[in-house]
Enzyme design. Structure first.
Site, PDB file in Angstrom:
ATOM      1  NE  ARG A  98      82.178 -13.667 154.860  1.00 61.46           N
ATOM      2  CZ  ARG A  98      82.116 -13.342 156.145  1.00 61.46           C
ATOM      3  NH1 ARG A  98      82.855 -12.333 156.611  1.00 61.46           N
ATOM      4  NH2 ARG A  98      81.309 -13.966 156.957  1.00 61.46           N
ATOM      5  CE  LYS A 133     105.699   1.194 158.463  1.00 61.87           C
ATOM      6  NZ  LYS A 133     106.341   1.006 159.779  1.00 61.87           N
ATOM      7  CE  LYS A 165     110.045   7.003 156.959  1.00 53.01           C
ATOM      8  NZ  LYS A 165     109.008   5.966 157.162  1.00 53.01           N
ATOM      9  CD  GLU A 199     112.660   8.142 159.640  1.00 55.50           C
ATOM     10  OE1 GLU A 199     111.499   7.713 159.563  1.00 55.50           O
ATOM     11  OE2 GLU A 199     113.655   7.505 159.240  1.00 55.50           O
ATOM     12  CG  ASP A 220     111.925   6.308 163.121  1.00 53.63           C
ATOM     13  OD1 ASP A 220     110.734   6.004 163.341  1.00 53.63           O
ATOM     14  OD2 ASP A 220     112.756   5.509 162.664  1.00 53.63           O
TER      15      ASP A 220
END
Length: 307
Positions: A98, A133, A165, A199, A220
């Protein structure tokens, strides 16, 4: 490529979570001498990633197991193909199956999704990359899967590169700090091998950022028209990266705006697990217990794809 130093801690933790005190079912149902041969089989078309992870799941459960790979990471495969064969003590093979499947299904799903995006931008010159992410604890495995699909990796961690960012820029604005000057100061503190990316979400931010001396400019959530305008404005002064809600349906149009890189968090956070199965033949061992328990030890075929 993945190393044992990256693979083994992840697989060891997963095995310990799944069988902290051993596999009770295997211990009470299977003869100690039973052996098994299992085939990792494709239930749908895809791209393979994680064959060394599969091998580790069996090896770390019992070193007596052996895996023979019939396909390598990065290979495309079709439904019904046998990707690998594992042999060894039946208890160990069933205990590890598994964890082996969970990881290879996830990694192959990421590789397959990445390959679809890479194919969609073929001929444009744009490169497909991942983001941070990723599933906590699985970043090395998931990013390897992106490479297996033909993509490239963004910075691995916060320690690898400077990437300012929108929230970083919001703090600067709140403090009344000039953006261009902030970038210049950051550049002065960095070594010559470290890249600096910023960004932006508006066209009017491009010139102040370029004036600071960035290596990479991330556009972005720009519209296609603004992406094309941004590429023209940058005019080769920095690498241009597009990000924000990138999908398989939109990635080709984004690439045709002329951007250099397209980053997609969906490659890792939204890729579905690929359908792979482990088909197993279990044979009785030579010891007396195995011969006595014919119901548990008789040769037969079982499908180990359930929970």
């Amino acid at each position: 490529m993945l190393t044992r130093a990256q693979i083994d801690p992840v697989v060891t933790a997963a095995l310990a979570e799944d069988a902290p005190w051993g596999d009770l079912t295997g211990e009470v149902f299977l003869p100690a001498g039973a052996t098994a041969t299992a085939q990792l089989t494709a239930r749908e078309d895809g791209v393979l990633a994680g064959i060394d992870v599969v091998a580790a799941a069996f090896r770390l459960t019992d070193p007596a197991t052996e895996l023979t790979a019939h396909r390598a990471d990065g290979d495309r495969f079709t439904t019904g193909e046998v990707l690998a064969t594992v042999t060894g003590p039946a208890r160990a093979v069933l205990q590890a199956e598994r964890i082996a499947l969970n990881l290879v299904q996830r990694m192959s799903g990421i590789a397959t999704a990445t390959r679809a995006m890479v194919d969609a931008v073929e001929g444009t010159g744009a490169r497909i990359t991942d983001t941070r992410k990723t599933t906590p604890g699985l970043r090395a495995l998931e990013r390897h899967a992106v490479r297996c699909g033909g993509g490239v990796n963004h910075r691995f961690s916060l320690s690898d590169a400077v990437m300012a960012k929108d929230n970083h820029l919001a703090v600067l604005a709140q403090q009344g700090v000039d953006l261009t000057e902030a970038i210049r100061r950051a550049r002065a503190r960095l070594g010559h091998t470290t890249r600096l990316e910023v960004e932006v979400d508006r066209l009017d931010q491009i010139e102040p950022v370029l004036a600071g001396g960035v290596d990479i400019l991330m556009l972005d959530n720009f519209s296609l028209a603004d992406l094309a305008a941004g590429v023209r404005q940058v005019a080769g002064r920095a690498i241009v990266e597009a990000s924000g809600t990138v999908t398989l349906d939109t990635v080709g149009d984004i690439a045709r705006t002329g951007v250099d890189v397209i980053s997609s968090g969906a490659l890792t956070h939204s890729a579905r697990h690929l359908d792979l199965g482990l088909d197993m033949t279990v044979a009785a061992g030579a010891d007396g217990a195995a011969r006595a328990d014919s119901a548990a030890g008789a040769a037969g075929t079982v499908e180990a794809a359930g929970a």
